[in-house]
Scaffold this motif. Structure first.
Motif, PDB file in Angstrom:
ATOM      1  N   GLY A 190       0.946   8.954  -6.667  1.00 45.22           N
ATOM      2  CA  GLY A 190       1.034   7.743  -5.861  1.00 45.22           C
ATOM      3  C   GLY A 190       0.126   6.664  -6.410  1.00 45.22           C
ATOM      4  O   GLY A 190      -0.986   6.953  -6.868  1.00 45.22           O
ATOM      5  N   LEU A 191       0.607   5.421  -6.355  1.00 40.71           N
ATOM      6  CA  LEU A 191      -0.141   4.266  -6.854  1.00 40.71           C
ATOM      7  C   LEU A 191      -0.146   3.180  -5.790  1.00 40.71           C
ATOM      8  O   LEU A 191       0.913   2.748  -5.342  1.00 40.71           O
ATOM      9  N   VAL A 192      -1.338   2.738  -5.399  1.00 38.54           N
ATOM     10  CA  VAL A 192      -1.486   1.635  -4.457  1.00 38.54           C
ATOM     11  C   VAL A 192      -2.020   0.434  -5.221  1.00 38.54           C
ATOM     12  O   VAL A 192      -3.034   0.523  -5.918  1.00 38.54           O
ATOM     13  N   MET A 193      -1.309  -0.697  -5.076  1.00 36.69           N
ATOM     14  CA  MET A 193      -1.693  -1.916  -5.789  1.00 36.69           C
ATOM     15  C   MET A 193      -2.027  -3.021  -4.783  1.00 36.69           C
ATOM     16  O   MET A 193      -2.163  -2.767  -3.593  1.00 36.69           O
ATOM     17  N   THR A 194      -2.126  -4.217  -5.251  1.00 34.85           N
ATOM     18  CA  THR A 194      -2.521  -5.389  -4.477  1.00 34.85           C
ATOM     19  C   THR A 194      -1.795  -5.491  -3.142  1.00 34.85           C
ATOM     20  O   THR A 194      -0.622  -5.155  -3.035  1.00 34.85           O
ATOM     21  N   GLY A 195      -2.505  -5.966  -2.121  1.00 30.82           N
ATOM     22  CA  GLY A 195      -1.878  -6.152  -0.818  1.00 30.82           C
ATOM     23  C   GLY A 195      -2.878  -6.521   0.249  1.00 30.82           C
ATOM     24  O   GLY A 195      -4.085  -6.338   0.091  1.00 30.82           O
ATOM     25  N   ALA A 196      -2.346  -7.023   1.377  1.00 27.67           N
ATOM     26  CA  ALA A 196      -3.187  -7.593   2.423  1.00 27.67           C
ATOM     27  C   ALA A 196      -3.273  -6.734   3.676  1.00 27.67           C
ATOM     28  O   ALA A 196      -3.661  -7.228   4.718  1.00 27.67           O
ATOM     29  N   ASN A 197      -2.887  -5.464   3.590  1.00 29.40           N
ATOM     30  CA  ASN A 197      -3.044  -4.588   4.748  1.00 29.40           C
ATOM     31  C   ASN A 197      -3.442  -3.210   4.256  1.00 29.40           C
ATOM     32  O   ASN A 197      -3.703  -3.025   3.072  1.00 29.40           O
ATOM     33  N   ALA A 227      -3.712   9.506   0.789  1.00 30.12           N
ATOM     34  CA  ALA A 227      -4.543  10.645   1.197  1.00 30.12           C
ATOM     35  C   ALA A 227      -3.697  11.912   1.309  1.00 30.12           C
ATOM     36  O   ALA A 227      -4.130  13.001   0.893  1.00 30.12           O
ATOM     37  N   ARG A 228      -2.486  11.802   1.829  1.00 34.08           N
ATOM     38  CA  ARG A 228      -1.602  12.974   1.938  1.00 34.08           C
ATOM     39  C   ARG A 228      -1.214  13.473   0.547  1.00 34.08           C
ATOM     40  O   ARG A 228      -1.178  14.674   0.301  1.00 34.08           O
ATOM     41  N   ILE A 229      -0.881  12.563  -0.359  1.00 37.45           N
ATOM     42  CA  ILE A 229      -0.540  12.970  -1.725  1.00 37.45           C
ATOM     43  C   ILE A 229      -1.688  13.754  -2.344  1.00 37.45           C
ATOM     44  O   ILE A 229      -1.491  14.840  -2.903  1.00 37.45           O
ATOM     45  N   ARG A 230      -2.895  13.220  -2.235  1.00 35.44           N
ATOM     46  CA  ARG A 230      -4.050  13.892  -2.838  1.00 35.44           C
ATOM     47  C   ARG A 230      -4.360  15.205  -2.127  1.00 35.44           C
ATOM     48  O   ARG A 230      -4.752  16.179  -2.784  1.00 35.44           O
ATOM     49  N   GLY A 234      -1.526  16.200  -5.383  1.00 42.24           N
ATOM     50  CA  GLY A 234      -0.909  15.192  -6.240  1.00 42.24           C
ATOM     51  C   GLY A 234      -1.940  14.232  -6.807  1.00 42.24           C
ATOM     52  O   GLY A 234      -3.122  14.255  -6.451  1.00 42.24           O
ATOM     53  N   LEU A 235      -1.477  13.375  -7.681  1.00 44.47           N
ATOM     54  CA  LEU A 235      -2.329  12.435  -8.401  1.00 44.47           C
ATOM     55  C   LEU A 235      -2.410  11.115  -7.641  1.00 44.47           C
ATOM     56  O   LEU A 235      -1.385  10.545  -7.261  1.00 44.47           O
ATOM     57  N   GLY A 236      -3.623  10.612  -7.433  1.00 42.19           N
ATOM     58  CA  GLY A 236      -3.829   9.341  -6.739  1.00 42.19           C
ATOM     59  C   GLY A 236      -4.339   8.277  -7.677  1.00 42.19           C
ATOM     60  O   GLY A 236      -5.347   8.466  -8.361  1.00 42.19           O
ATOM     61  N   LEU A 237      -3.613   7.136  -7.714  1.00 43.56           N
ATOM     62  CA  LEU A 237      -3.993   6.015  -8.563  1.00 43.56           C
ATOM     63  C   LEU A 237      -4.121   4.762  -7.704  1.00 43.56           C
ATOM     64  O   LEU A 237      -3.324   4.566  -6.781  1.00 43.56           O
ATOM     65  N   VAL A 238      -5.086   3.928  -8.035  1.00 41.34           N
ATOM     66  CA  VAL A 238      -5.323   2.698  -7.278  1.00 41.34           C
ATOM     67  C   VAL A 238      -5.663   1.581  -8.250  1.00 41.34           C
ATOM     68  O   VAL A 238      -6.447   1.779  -9.184  1.00 41.34           O
ATOM     69  N   GLN A 239      -5.046   0.425  -8.023  1.00 39.52           N
ATOM     70  CA  GLN A 239      -5.439  -0.769  -8.780  1.00 39.52           C
ATOM     71  C   GLN A 239      -6.853  -1.143  -8.363  1.00 39.52           C
ATOM     72  O   GLN A 239      -7.195  -1.123  -7.169  1.00 39.52           O
ATOM     73  N   ASP A 240      -7.686  -1.492  -9.300  1.00 36.10           N
ATOM     74  CA  ASP A 240      -9.064  -1.883  -9.019  1.00 36.10           C
ATOM     75  C   ASP A 240      -9.071  -3.060  -8.047  1.00 36.10           C
ATOM     76  O   ASP A 240      -8.554  -4.133  -8.360  1.00 36.10           O
ATOM     77  N   PRO A 241      -9.646  -2.872  -6.845  1.00 31.46           N
ATOM     78  CA  PRO A 241      -9.646  -3.964  -5.861  1.00 31.46           C
ATOM     79  C   PRO A 241     -10.353  -5.222  -6.365  1.00 31.46           C
ATOM     80  O   PRO A 241      -9.995  -6.329  -5.972  1.00 31.46           O
ATOM     81  N   ALA A 242     -11.327  -5.063  -7.246  1.00 27.77           N
ATOM     82  CA  ALA A 242     -12.093  -6.216  -7.727  1.00 27.77           C
ATOM     83  C   ALA A 242     -11.231  -7.198  -8.506  1.00 27.77           C
ATOM     84  O   ALA A 242     -11.579  -8.375  -8.588  1.00 27.77           O
ATOM     85  N   GLU A 243     -10.107  -6.731  -9.075  1.00 26.21           N
ATOM     86  CA  GLU A 243      -9.272  -7.653  -9.833  1.00 26.21           C
ATOM     87  C   GLU A 243      -7.870  -7.793  -9.250  1.00 26.21           C
ATOM     88  O   GLU A 243      -7.050  -8.513  -9.802  1.00 26.21           O
ATOM     89  N   ALA A 244      -7.600  -7.124  -8.134  1.00 23.17           N
ATOM     90  CA  ALA A 244      -6.304  -7.274  -7.470  1.00 23.17           C
ATOM     91  C   ALA A 244      -6.197  -8.680  -6.894  1.00 23.17           C
ATOM     92  O   ALA A 244      -7.200  -9.268  -6.473  1.00 23.17           O
ATOM     93  N   GLU A 245      -4.993  -9.203  -6.867  1.00 25.84           N
ATOM     94  CA  GLU A 245      -4.807 -10.545  -6.293  1.00 25.84           C
ATOM     95  C   GLU A 245      -5.283 -10.570  -4.843  1.00 25.84           C
ATOM     96  O   GLU A 245      -5.911 -11.525  -4.406  1.00 25.84           O
ATOM     97  N   GLN A 302      -9.958   5.467   2.181  1.00 28.42           N
ATOM     98  CA  GLN A 302      -9.286   6.536   2.926  1.00 28.42           C
ATOM     99  C   GLN A 302      -9.011   7.764   2.057  1.00 28.42           C
ATOM    100  O   GLN A 302      -9.132   8.883   2.517  1.00 28.42           O
ATOM    101  N   ALA A 303      -8.621   7.540   0.814  1.00 31.53           N
ATOM    102  CA  ALA A 303      -8.101   8.636  -0.007  1.00 31.53           C
ATOM    103  C   ALA A 303      -8.911   8.914  -1.267  1.00 31.53           C
ATOM    104  O   ALA A 303      -8.777   9.985  -1.851  1.00 31.53           O
TER     105      ALA A 303
END
Length: 191
Positions: A124-131, A139-142, A146-157, A168-169
């Protein structure tokens, strides 16, 4: 050694169209799994979104359809107004169940169904967003291995969604947008 991964699910919201263009343009055409996405764009015209993404994507982009089996090397976008789920039979299911976190489709619903259907063979991959949509699903995937991927919040739009996912995860990988496609290629494309 991590088991083979069957599916990559991803979610984005505010800033997601730009992020998807960049991510999909960088994916290897030999990607050995399907990519299934929920993108809160504010538009009900998913066919237009697919058309726009097909202009930059190295992989064909389609609207996900009921009872379709996702194919490796293709990208599927959740239709507007429906939750998109991955069933234990490997096919898509659409639902008009109530909104989750004010959203339908919900990233959490997709991620949770993918985790339940594929267990440790899901990424699972979570990217930029406002919620915070996607945080519980990641968290369920992990939790299922499973593999958890996240876009770095510091550079997300918009940092809210990836920051919520990290809180959370956690994540196996947290990278800037430009580094996500190269990582996915290393993990999921044949050498």
């Amino acid at each position: 050694m991590r088991p083979r991964t069957d599916v990559l699910v991803l979610g984005c919201s505010a800033g997601g169209l730009r992020a998807l263009h960049i991510l999909l343009a960088g994916l290897d055409t030999r990607l050995a799994l399907p990519v299934v996405a929920v993108c809160h764009t504010g538009s009900d015209d998913v066919s237009l979104l697919c058309e726009l993404l097909n202009r930059s994507s190295t992989l064909p982009v389609h609207e996900a359809m009921e009872r379709t089996t996702p194919q490796a090397g293709h990208v599927y976008i959740a239709p507007s107004g429906y939750h998109l789920l991955l069933g234990g039979d490997g096919r898509f299911a659409l639902s008009v169940d109530p909104r989750v976190g004010f959203a339908r489709p919900s990233i959490d619903v997709l991620f949770e169904s993918a985790a339940d259907a594929h267990g440790p063979r899901c990424a699972g991959l979570v990217m930029t967003g406002a919620n915070s949509d996607g945080a519980l699903g990641l968290a369920r995937i992990r939790a299922h291995g499973g593999l958890g991927l996240v876009q770095d919040p510091a550079e997300a739009e918009v940092s809210v969604m990836p920051a919520a996912a990290l809180a959370q995860a956690g994540a196996d990988h947290c990278l800037p947008l430009a580094q996500l496609a190269p990582l996915l290629n290393r993990l999921f494309a044949p050498e």
